[in-house]
Design an enzyme around this catalytic site. Structure first.
Site, PDB file in Angstrom:
ATOM      1  N   HIS A  54       0.831  -1.188   0.000  1.00 17.79           N
ATOM      2  CA  HIS A  54       0.000   0.000   0.000  1.00 17.79           C
ATOM      3  C   HIS A  54       0.877   1.253   0.000  1.00 17.79           C
ATOM      4  O   HIS A  54       2.080   1.197   0.259  1.00 17.79           O
ATOM      5  CB  HIS A  54      -0.908   0.020   1.227  1.00 17.79           C
ATOM      6  CG  HIS A  54      -2.037  -0.956   1.141  1.00 17.79           C
ATOM      7  ND1 HIS A  54      -2.974  -1.090   2.139  1.00 17.79           N
ATOM      8  CD2 HIS A  54      -2.390  -1.846   0.183  1.00 17.79           C
ATOM      9  CE1 HIS A  54      -3.866  -2.023   1.808  1.00 17.79           C
ATOM     10  NE2 HIS A  54      -3.517  -2.492   0.620  1.00 17.79           N
ATOM     11  N   GLU A  56       1.052   3.843   2.066  1.00 14.20           N
ATOM     12  CA  GLU A  56       1.681   4.199   3.330  1.00 14.20           C
ATOM     13  C   GLU A  56       2.919   3.353   3.588  1.00 14.20           C
ATOM     14  O   GLU A  56       3.959   3.862   4.048  1.00 14.20           O
ATOM     15  CB  GLU A  56       0.692   4.015   4.491  1.00 14.20           C
ATOM     16  CG  GLU A  56      -0.596   4.801   4.332  1.00 14.20           C
ATOM     17  CD  GLU A  56      -1.711   3.981   3.694  1.00 14.20           C
ATOM     18  OE1 GLU A  56      -2.853   4.076   4.183  1.00 14.20           O
ATOM     19  OE2 GLU A  56      -1.428   3.250   2.715  1.00 14.20           O
ATOM     20  N   GLY A 262     -20.036   3.478 -30.201  1.00  8.43           N
ATOM     21  CA  GLY A 262     -21.398   3.143 -30.571  1.00  8.43           C
ATOM     22  C   GLY A 262     -22.435   4.057 -29.962  1.00  8.43           C
ATOM     23  O   GLY A 262     -22.492   4.221 -28.739  1.00  8.43           O
TER      24      GLY A 262
END
Length: 343
Positions: A54, A56, A262
């Protein structure tokens, strides 16, 4: 500059770092973190590919590598999302790592809606005596748009991209569409693709154009998103079919979805009220009698078309113009759901 303004500035910087994690951090959110001590950056990090380590943990590791194990003590951590409070086989809870670092202040840009953390990560850090501030930051929230949509509304954050002529066409009457916009706009579109988990086109677009939907920018070729097609029929190898827009509520691991091709597919998602952002590239050309960018979206009065979108960005891209619109806040309320379990 006031302390609050300075905190907000550093949170915005952490949000820019978080962008480096998109989309490879999936299924986890892309988070950014910066550690300061005595006004100097001593560590920074963002969520790594696959979701671990992560942000941190990356920032604290960077501090330790340059200044030793206690170098973060007395410093300030700026992090875009509340540090996680739940243990995982892939790594410790970030709240515990931050608590052990001896930081004096932790400034958080967004509380984590995951019930395993929601407020608990901040409380665990605060229990060590550190000052913990939740400072809601627009940049932090924006950087977490996909994760927050998945947690709060049970579906990905949906972007509708349109490349149009001045008269709203996406192609000539015979379907020729290369190229509506110029090279700068197309390069910007590929950079946008590189931040998506998946891209969707309509069945007619797939059959007529056989799009690759890859990322054709040097160094980003490996970030090609998952390819989806809106169809109830069979799909080619390497594609995933969705029978209708509501099927996005059943998808897992996808935080960011872009609809790219589209008029029918675009209209279907708009009619279902499942578009969060419009990205419109407009070329200074007139087609006249070409294929329109949108099919019928079910409006019966002009009044129903108003107060739905706000302009978030406008810029020039070569000869073309880019306009980005976001849903008005009152329209963000959707049925909540929880279909991901990031670690």
């Amino acid at each position: 500059m006031s302390a609050a303004a300075d905190d907000a500035r550093w949170l915005a910087a952490a949000a820019r770092l978080a962008a480096r994690g998109l989309p490879l951090s999936r299924p986890n959110p892309a988070v950014g973190a910066i550690i300061l001590r005595e006004g100097r950056v001593i560590g920074r990090g963002w969520t790594q590919p696959g979701g671990r380590p992560h942000a941190e943990a990356m920032a604290l590791t960077a501090v330790a590598q340059t200044g030793g194990g206690k170098a973060a003590r007395g410093g300030t951590l700026y992090v875009t999302l509340e540090p996680c409070a739940h243990a995982s086989p892939r790594g410790p809870a970030c709240a515990d790592l931050v608590a052990a670092a001896g930081l004096a202040r932790v400034v958080i840009g967004c509380e984590d809606p995951d019930p395993r953390t929601a407020g608990q990560g901040a409380a665990r850090i605060r229990a060590t005596g550190a000052e913990v501030i939740l400072l809601p930051a627009p940049e932090a929230t924006a950087s977490l748009a996909g994760y927050l949509a998945l947690r709060r509304r049970g579906r990905p954050y949906v972007t509708l991209k349109l490349a149009l002529s001045l008269d709203g066409c996406i192609a000539l009457a015979d379907g020729s569409s290369q190229w509506i916009t110029g090279p700068a706009a197309r390069a910007h579109g590929h950079a946008l693709r590189a931040r998506q988990d998946a891209i969707l086109v309509g069945g007619a677009t797939l059959r007529a154009d056989q799009p690759r939907l890859d990322v054709r920018l040097p160094g980003l070729e490996a970030r090609g998103p998952q390819r989806l097609v809106l169809t109830r029929g069979s799909v080619p190898e390497g594609w995933t079919g969705l029978p209708d827009p509501q099927a996005i509520f059943a998808m897992t691991g996808i935080q960011y979805l872009m609809i790219e091709g589209g008029a029918g597919a675009a209209a279907a998602f708009l009619a279902a009220d499942l578009v969060d952002r419009l990205v419109i590239y407009r070329a200074p050309i007139l087609v006249g009698g070409g294929k329109p960018g949108l099919a019928d979206i079910g409006l019966t009065t002009l009044g129903a078309a108003h107060d739905r979108w706000r302009l978030a960005d406008h810029r020039r891209l070569g000869v073309d113009a880019l306009d980005v619109y976001e849903r008005m806040p009152k329209l963000q309320a959707q049925a909540s759901g929880m279909i991901c379990s990031p670690e």
